[in-house]
Scaffold this motif. Sequence first.
Motif, PDB file in Angstrom:
ATOM      1  N   GLY A 144     -32.006   0.291 -33.852  1.00  0.00           N
ATOM      2  CA  GLY A 144     -31.902  -1.158 -33.698  1.00  0.00           C
ATOM      3  C   GLY A 144     -31.610  -1.830 -35.013  1.00  0.00           C
ATOM      4  N   ASP A 145     -31.958  -3.122 -35.105  1.00  0.00           N
ATOM      5  CA  ASP A 145     -31.663  -3.888 -36.314  1.00  0.00           C
ATOM      6  C   ASP A 145     -32.916  -4.183 -37.133  1.00  0.00           C
ATOM      7  OD1 ASP A 145     -32.888  -5.643 -34.631  1.00  0.00           O
ATOM      8  OD2 ASP A 145     -31.391  -7.235 -34.814  1.00  0.00           O
ATOM      9  N   LEU A 146     -33.945  -3.351 -36.965  1.00  0.00           N
ATOM     10  CA  LEU A 146     -35.174  -3.506 -37.734  1.00  0.00           C
ATOM     11  C   LEU A 146     -35.658  -2.114 -38.143  1.00  0.00           C
ATOM     12  CD1 LEU A 146     -36.929  -5.917 -38.607  1.00  0.00           C
ATOM     13  CD2 LEU A 146     -38.406  -5.442 -36.650  1.00  0.00           C
ATOM     14  N   LEU A 147     -36.008  -1.959 -39.412  1.00  0.00           N
ATOM     15  CA  LEU A 147     -36.468  -0.667 -39.918  1.00  0.00           C
ATOM     16  C   LEU A 147     -37.978  -0.581 -39.754  1.00  0.00           C
ATOM     17  CD1 LEU A 147     -34.336  -0.256 -43.181  1.00  0.00           C
ATOM     18  CD2 LEU A 147     -33.712   0.107 -40.785  1.00  0.00           C
ATOM     19  N   GLY A 148     -38.411   0.218 -38.794  1.00  0.00           N
ATOM     20  CA  GLY A 148     -39.830   0.341 -38.490  1.00  0.00           C
ATOM     21  C   GLY A 148     -40.458   1.569 -39.092  1.00  0.00           C
ATOM     22  N   VAL A 149     -41.760   1.693 -38.932  1.00  0.00           N
ATOM     23  CA  VAL A 149     -42.527   2.774 -39.520  1.00  0.00           C
ATOM     24  C   VAL A 149     -42.118   4.135 -38.967  1.00  0.00           C
ATOM     25  CG1 VAL A 149     -44.385   2.603 -37.838  1.00  0.00           C
ATOM     26  CG2 VAL A 149     -44.886   3.485 -40.102  1.00  0.00           C
ATOM     27  N   GLU A 150     -41.629   4.163 -37.752  1.00  0.00           N
ATOM     28  CA  GLU A 150     -41.244   5.437 -37.146  1.00  0.00           C
ATOM     29  C   GLU A 150     -40.041   6.079 -37.835  1.00  0.00           C
ATOM     30  OE1 GLU A 150     -38.820   2.246 -35.375  1.00  0.00           O
ATOM     31  OE2 GLU A 150     -40.971   2.515 -35.783  1.00  0.00           O
ATOM     32  N   LEU A 151     -39.319   5.292 -38.655  1.00  0.00           N
ATOM     33  CA  LEU A 151     -38.156   5.827 -39.354  1.00  0.00           C
ATOM     34  C   LEU A 151     -38.504   6.458 -40.691  1.00  0.00           C
ATOM     35  CD1 LEU A 151     -35.675   2.880 -38.672  1.00  0.00           C
ATOM     36  CD2 LEU A 151     -35.585   5.155 -37.652  1.00  0.00           C
ATOM     37  N   LEU A 152     -39.729   6.247 -41.154  1.00  0.00           N
ATOM     38  CA  LEU A 152     -40.124   6.810 -42.446  1.00  0.00           C
ATOM     39  C   LEU A 152     -40.097   8.334 -42.409  1.00  0.00           C
ATOM     40  CD1 LEU A 152     -43.160   4.590 -43.524  1.00  0.00           C
ATOM     41  CD2 LEU A 152     -40.925   4.689 -44.619  1.00  0.00           C
TER      42      LEU A 152
END
Length: 494
Positions: free
Chosen positions: A400-408
């Motif tokens: 999506g267009d938001l970098l969330g914690v799950e992408l770390l």
Amino acid sequence: MSMTTPRPSILVVDDEVLSLDTLARILDEEFDVHTAPSAAAALRCLEHDYIQAVISDQRMPEMSGVEFLARVRERWPDVVRLIVSGYTDADDLIDGINRAGIYQFITKPWHPDQLLLSVRNACRLHQLQRENEVLALEMRITTPTLEQRMERRRAQLKRNFRLDTISRTPASPLNQVCDQLAQVAPYDVPVLLTGESGTGKELFARALHYNSPRADKPFVAENCAALADDILESELFGHERGAFTGAVNARIGLFEQADGGTIFLDEIGEVSAAFQVKLLRVLQEGEVRPVGSNRRRRVDVRVVAATNRDLYRERRVGRFREDLYYRLAGLCLHLPPLRDRRVDIPLIARAILKELVETLGKGCRGITDEAMAGLQAYDWPGNVRELRNEVQRMLIMAPGDLLGVELLDPRLLRGAVRRDQDRTGAEAPGATPAPPPVPGGLKEQVEALEERLLRAALDRHGWNKSHAAESLGLSRVGLRNKLERYGLVPKTDA
């Protein structure tokens, strides 16, 4: 509707009708031919028609061909002039060239192919002259525009590297470095930047340059660790053609390219003892000698060097020349690693993300608080360079267009947990002890780390929320929301 290129227009002048008709018949295959039986008729034609080349016979009753073409030269200098003559006297040739600017003599008897080739070349010369005039006009028009564009770019660079905008976080240890650089920038002294790899030494070297009186001159950079001595010598000092195998052209070295500006020598601590001697000579004498040349060239440059080594210690044990050290270290500034200025991580990460969004062309609204807490909890042994790689990976992998914690990257959390465990029992009095590993997924572990960072900052500032928020890069409202979210309150003694 297709457009056809108009045929070149030429004027043939000859008082003999048979000769005039013959010339016109041959040239009419490729050119728009105008004819004139006399010099007077030819002048009238030139006044009314656009002519690119004139072919005149030399012997005419009213005036000679040279006299006629001399008049053409005075009034229509861009018309290319050719003359046909049965005589090749040297004096006639010289007179024609000097008086009439004759492009070419065509001798009788001429061959049709020779004639056509001469006229083709004359028309091509006229076209090149016109193109040159257009280019000259364009240069007169565009030069001020180019200068204005260059001035705008210089102004933008100066704004980008303003020292008061590199670190806008009030509690950052980097602010002191920026203040010191602002003080030294106006003075023409060499600067040695020290710090771990990836701490932004080149960024600060550029900031130093663009805040100095040399800002309008070149800034060039070279990584001294990446090249062997002979290649580094050629890169920095230049070389002459044939100086060594493969030197097919002469090369201007970076010291000459930076003349009047700044040269940045990165990883200066990696150069060999032999090359240190050559570099010292250049810095002492202000001259470079290209490889393969006996001539020295004066250069005026400010040297900013950088290293991740302790050169002060290296010189004491004999691994770095003491005289070179003092030539480079007019002022020494140390850039702290990212783990010692975690308060800067949100600012840096957002700046990196903004740049990557523009570069990669992928939309993104930002980084969530949980993901930012994960970034702040990690030690970043690769410093800003490693942080950039992580933000880039997150942006590319984001659905999506938001970098969330799950992408770390999970290694970030593992590294942060190990750091907390290693520090258990070694905390300063009153500091928050490291908690045991948190069960659950990535989100739960990041939230636990964020909670611990918040409590540690508050304990460190005696629960002064303004100071704690400032050190964390948060607003007071943002900090209050997080305190309510985690239910954080001051600890009370039993």
